[in-house]
Each structure stands twice: as structure tokens, then as C-alpha cells.
Design a protein around this motif. Structure first.
Motif, PDB file in Angstrom:
ATOM      1  N   UNK A  37       0.744  -1.330  -0.018  1.00 25.36           N
ATOM      2  CA  UNK A  37      -0.051   0.035   0.026  1.00 25.36           C
ATOM      3  C   UNK A  37       0.911   1.147  -0.156  1.00 25.36           C
ATOM      4  N   UNK A  38       0.206   2.173  -0.723  1.00 25.16           N
ATOM      5  CA  UNK A  38       1.151   3.625  -0.509  1.00 25.16           C
ATOM      6  C   UNK A  38       0.770   4.212   0.839  1.00 25.16           C
ATOM      7  N   UNK A  39       1.024   5.630   0.923  1.00 25.06           N
ATOM      8  CA  UNK A  39       0.786   6.201   2.338  1.00 25.06           C
ATOM      9  C   UNK A  39      -0.621   6.351   2.316  1.00 25.06           C
ATOM     10  N   UNK A 287       3.497  12.918 -11.254  1.00 24.27           N
ATOM     11  CA  UNK A 287       3.012  13.028  -9.811  1.00 24.27           C
ATOM     12  C   UNK A 287       3.778  11.766  -9.051  1.00 24.27           C
ATOM     13  N   UNK A 288       3.445  12.224  -7.613  1.00 25.99           N
ATOM     14  CA  UNK A 288       3.746  11.258  -6.518  1.00 25.99           C
ATOM     15  C   UNK A 288       3.295   9.631  -6.937  1.00 25.99           C
ATOM     16  N   UNK A 289       3.887   8.788  -6.671  1.00 27.68           N
ATOM     17  CA  UNK A 289       3.581   7.341  -6.776  1.00 27.68           C
ATOM     18  C   UNK A 289       3.379   6.900  -8.442  1.00 27.68           C
ATOM     19  N   UNK A 290       2.247   6.420  -8.683  1.00 26.21           N
ATOM     20  CA  UNK A 290       2.054   6.307  -9.864  1.00 26.21           C
ATOM     21  C   UNK A 290       1.372   7.329 -10.812  1.00 26.21           C
ATOM     22  N   UNK A 291       2.284   7.448 -11.886  1.00 25.74           N
ATOM     23  CA  UNK A 291       1.940   8.842 -12.701  1.00 25.74           C
ATOM     24  C   UNK A 291       0.291   8.992 -13.112  1.00 25.74           C
TER      25      UNK A 291
END
Length: 502
Positions: A37-39, A287-291
Motif C-alpha cells: 500500500x502507498x501512504x 505526480x507522486x507514486x503512479x503517474x
């Protein structure tokens, strides 16, 4: 006890149906989410716990582990909140676990238990239906969007409590207002009419040729000549999107948050005109994570217009080179690669010099020769080589006669596209701009190609320019109703391609 349900995560426009598994065991109270998972997703445990309490359901005071499977796929965003809550309560035997396993659940949870809308519902629901899971629960604010997917059985949830009660839990009846889906910036508007443009016959012809074949266009001329007016009217002479493209374009705008479901699928070609201060990430995505999708993807199947093109940083302009060739953009990040469609028509507008008044004689222009060369030199050679049509737009002469309306030009464009589609559809292409050069060279007579080969020998055309000029010649033939291009079409194609340097 293990509770299971399903949700969907997106990698670009590709949706992946994931299993959300929850295990409730004895031990000190704890809540852990695993499965890359991301933040924003890791914070779901706090949102879910508060939402369950607000729904009048007791939270299990045990050791809870939630697994998002497959564990090798990165997950991002809050869209799995609802699925996590249902899986945990299924594991705690608070609701009917068997019925929960039949559902695909999407939605972010608020602390008050309301189900908040999320982006990308249309491609997510489409992925669920394709995977054989048509029963989908989405936020009430996304229900209209989800209903656009054929074959989906959609339930719109206002609050977590209503979902839990439907699954047999003793939840508190909600008395809350549904959260509406925000539209960040709707890009839809009726295109203006070509009748507003007075004069500019050669530029109008170039615009029509560009529309008929899906070609890229560069217009160079002084301020006020009508470059922006012409570009803004290009979508008005393009045909409507077919069903497949409409779904694809709508999915991109759904993911970007610029889609209003009340209008239904986006049937008209989009028009994107970013400011010259836009960053590379804003143009191609990032962008952050997956664009996230950028302007090139939001303009898919439509028009990307860069006004005052030399004012854009050269690095930003050169990022367009890959999508212009491939019709898609692949963005690599530390968390993985994201792929978005990006088959658009690029329209560039530029002044001939920094002051804008150079007309070949130098009269009225305050720029030095070096300044003029540097100004247009910001458009790199490799980028210009990918622009099929390059035409000058002269200062318009006064005229009280209205121009030809968009409807007349659109009819000719539709006829030319129909002829091209009949020829190219068996190979999977729709416009001349999509047809590969080797195939075009095989179906074009040697006599017609002779003029292009001479241009290559003289260094006027590159090998890529040869193919692009040949595509342009086929479009000109389609507009005239000719079965194939002749030497006259080749000459006209070279004139359109080399108009600025001629």
C-alpha cells in the motif's frame, strides 16, 4: 476467521481486480495493512475504524491483518476503504461473509461513515465487468458514471451503514447527505464556428487537411492573424468519437477528475490548451507514486494546442516526441510504469520572431536576425520533423464576408475519413496519419513517389519526412475523392509540409 471481498486498483487506465482479505485473531488490538500500500492507503486503517464506529457497529478489539492480493502489485489511493471495512467485519462475523465475497467495492470512507467519491470509477468498473465480477458497489456520487459501463450491476452507497445493513449487519440507519463527485475543471464546451474566421483561405485549407487525415499542424504568423481562432475551431470539424474511443477518452477524464457523468460519455474530440508555463509533468503526466495523466492523454482522440509554442521550454516540447510517434505515453516511476493513450493532433502556433512583426522584409520588426533564429530555434528539428503541415498565416485583410461554416468543412472531412477508413480498416487503422510508411510505399505508385525521393536526395526531407509527406498526399487524394495520390498531390503535400521555409 478470514473475511474476503474484492476491489479494483488502477495502473494508468489498466484496472486490476484485487482480493481484500482480512484476518481477525486473538492478541493485543492492532491493525495492519499489507500488500504494497502507498501512504494514502496505509492511512485507511484510521478512516475505516472511525467510519465503522460512526455507523453504530462495534469494531473488533483484536489483532487485525488486511492483505491486498496480489502482494506484488503496488496499490495507491483511498478507493479500497470500503472493501477493507467490509472484509474486516466479515472476518469478525458481523455480516454475511458469503454475500460479501460476491461484491466488488469501491469508495473512500469519511470519518462520519459517508462513502466519498473517487476518481477512475469508469475504468475500474469496466475492469471488474471484464474480470467476470459485474456486481459493483460504488459511492453514490459515482453511480451515474459507473452506470455507463455496459453489463455492470451498480449499487450507489451513500454511507457505510447502508452497505453493512444490506449484508446483514445491525448498523445504525444513516441520515446524511450523499457526497457529490467534484469536477475539477470540465474540459467540454461547444467549439466555435469557422464562419467567425474571415479570409485566411490557405490556413483554412491546411486546417481541413489536418482534420481529414489526423495530421499535426504548425502555424507561424504575426499576432492577431487568427492562429488561435483557427486552432480552437479544429475540434468543430472533426467527427464524433466512436463507441470504443468515447469510452477510452471518458476513462482518462474520469481518472483525471475532469469528467461530468451527467453529460454521459464524451462523444466530441477533446481540446486541451495548456499555458506555456506548464511543466513536463503537466504535459505528459506525472505526480507522486503512479503517474497521473497529463495534457497529452487528456487530448487523446482530440487536439492538443500549444499557443506561443516557442515560449514553452525546449525540454517540455521534446517530451512530445515519443507520444507523437507511438500514440501513447509510458511513464516510468520507482513504483512501476504507467501507460496512457496519447494519440492526439498537435497544433502549434508561433510568432515569426519575439516581437511578432517580422514579415520577411524586416520592416516593422525590432528583432535582430540572431534573435529571430534563436526564437524559432526553440522548436527543435526532431520535433518539427514530426509536424506534417507547416504553414504561414499572414495578417488578415479586412473582409465583411463571413467565412464558410464549420458544418461544410466537417462534411468534407467526414467524407475523406470515410474513404480512408474503408481502405485502412482491414489493417486496423482509421486515418492516413496512423498508416505506417512501409505499407503506404507499397500501395503508392513509383511515379507518385518520385517527387518525394528527389526531395530526400536534395536533403529537403528526412526518411521520416518522406513517410509523413506521403500520408499527407493520401489525405489530399481522399479529400478530392481520388483512388490514390498522383504527382499533383505529392507536390501539394510538399508545399504544405515546407510552407514556412518556402
Amino acid at each position: 476467521m478470514i473475511g474476503r471481498c474484492r476491489s479494483v486498483v488502477l495502473t494508468g487506465l489498466a484496472g486490476h481486480v484485487i482480493d481484500v482479505e482480512a484476518h481477525v485473531a486473538r492478541g493485543l488490538p492492532a491493525f495492519t495493512i499489507v500488500g504494497l500500500p502507498d501512504a494514502s492507503l496505509a492511512e485507511a486503517k484510521d478512516r475505516v475504524r472511525a467510519a465503522v464506529a460512526s455507523s453504530g457497529v462495534e469494531w473488533p478489539r483484536q489483532r487485525i491483518t488486511v492483505n491486498l492480493s496480489p502482494a506484488s502489485l503496488p496499490k495507491s489511493g483511498p478507493a479500497t476503504d470500503l472493501a477493507i471495512a467490509v472484509a474486516v467485519l466479515a472476518a469478525a462475523r458481523t455480516l454475511d461473509a458469503a454475500r460479501a465475497r460476491e461484491l466488488v467495492l469501491l469508495g473512500e470512507l469519511g470519518l462520519d461513515g459517508r462513502v466519498r467519491p473517487v476518481r477512475g470509477v469508469l475504468p475500474a468498473v469496466a475492469a471488474a465487468v471484464e474480470a467476470g465480477s459485474p456486481r459493483v458497489v460504488v459511492p453514490a456520487g459515482n453511480a451515474d458514471e459507473a452506470a455507463l459501463v455496459a453489463g455492470a450491476t451498480v449499487d450507489g452507497a451513500v454511507a457505510l451503514a447502508s452497505v453493512l445493513r444490506a449484508l446483514g449487519a445491525d448498523a445504525r440507519p444513516e441520515s446524511v447527505e450523499p457526497v457529490r463527485a467534484p469536477v475539477v475543471a470540465s474540459t467540454w464546451s461547444a467549439p466555435p464556428d469557422l464562419a467567425d474566421v474571415r479570409g485566411q483561405t490557405s490556413a483554412r485549407v491546411a486546417l481541413e487537411v489536418a482534420a481529414a487525415g489526423g495530421h499535426h499542424l504548425l502555424m507561424v504568423g504575426p499576432p492577431g492573424a487568427g492562429k488561435t481562432m483557427l486552432a480552437e475551431r479544429l475540434p468543430g470539424i472533426l467527427p464524433d468519437l466512436d463507441d470504443a474511443e468515447a469510452v477510452r477518452v471518458t476513462a482518462v477524464h474520469s481518472l483525471a477528475g475532469t469528467f461530468d457523468a451527467a453529460r454521459g460519455l464524451l462523444r466530441r474530440p477533446p481540446f486541451e490548451a495548456p499555458h506555456h508555463t506548464a511543466s513536463a509533468a503537466a504535459i505528459v503526466g506525472g505526480g507522486a507514486g503512479l503517474a497521473r495523466p497529463g495534457a497529452v492523454s487528456l487530448a487523446h482522440a482530440g487536439v492538443l494546442f500549444l499557443d506561443e509554442a516557442p515560449e514553452f521550454p525546449t525540454r517540455v516540447l521534446d517530451t512530445l516526441r515519443q507520444p507523437l510517434e507511438r500514440g501513447e505515453i509510458v511513464l516510468h516511476r520507482a513504483h512501476g510504469a504507467t501507460r496512457y493513450p496519447a494519440r492526439f493532433q498537435l497544433v502549434l502556433a508561433a510568432n515569426p520572431c519575439p516581437c511578432g512583426h517580422f514579415a520577411g522584409t524586416g520592416e516593422g520588426c525590432s528583432c535582430t536576425a540572431l534573435a529571430r533564429r534563436r526564437y524559432l530555434g526553440r522548436l527543435s528539428g526532431p520535433l518539427l520533423d514530426r509536424i506534417d503541415i507547416q504553414v504561414p498565416v499572414l495578417a488578415a485583410a479586412r473582409s465583411d464576408e463571413p467565412g464558410e461554416p464549420s458544418a461544410a468543412a466537417a462534411a468534407r472531412v467526414a467524407a475523406a475519413r470515410a474513404a480512408a477508413s474503408e481502405r485502412l480498416a482491414p489493417h486496423g487503422w482509421r486515418t492516413s496519419a496512423e498508416a505506417p510508411g512501409p505499407w503506404l510505399r507499397q500501395v503508392t505508385s513509383r511515379q507518385a513517389c518520385a517527387g518525394l525521393w528527389r526531395a530526400v536526395d536534395r536533403g529537403i526531407l528526412t526518411a521520416r519526412g518522406f513517410d509523413r509527406a506521403l500520408r499527407l498526399a493520401w489525405t489530399l487524394a481522399d479529400l478530392e475523392g481520388a483512388p490514390s495520390p498522383d504527382s499533383g498531390h505529392i507536390t501539394e503535400a510538399l508545399a504544405l509540409r515546407q510552407g514556412i521555409t518556402a
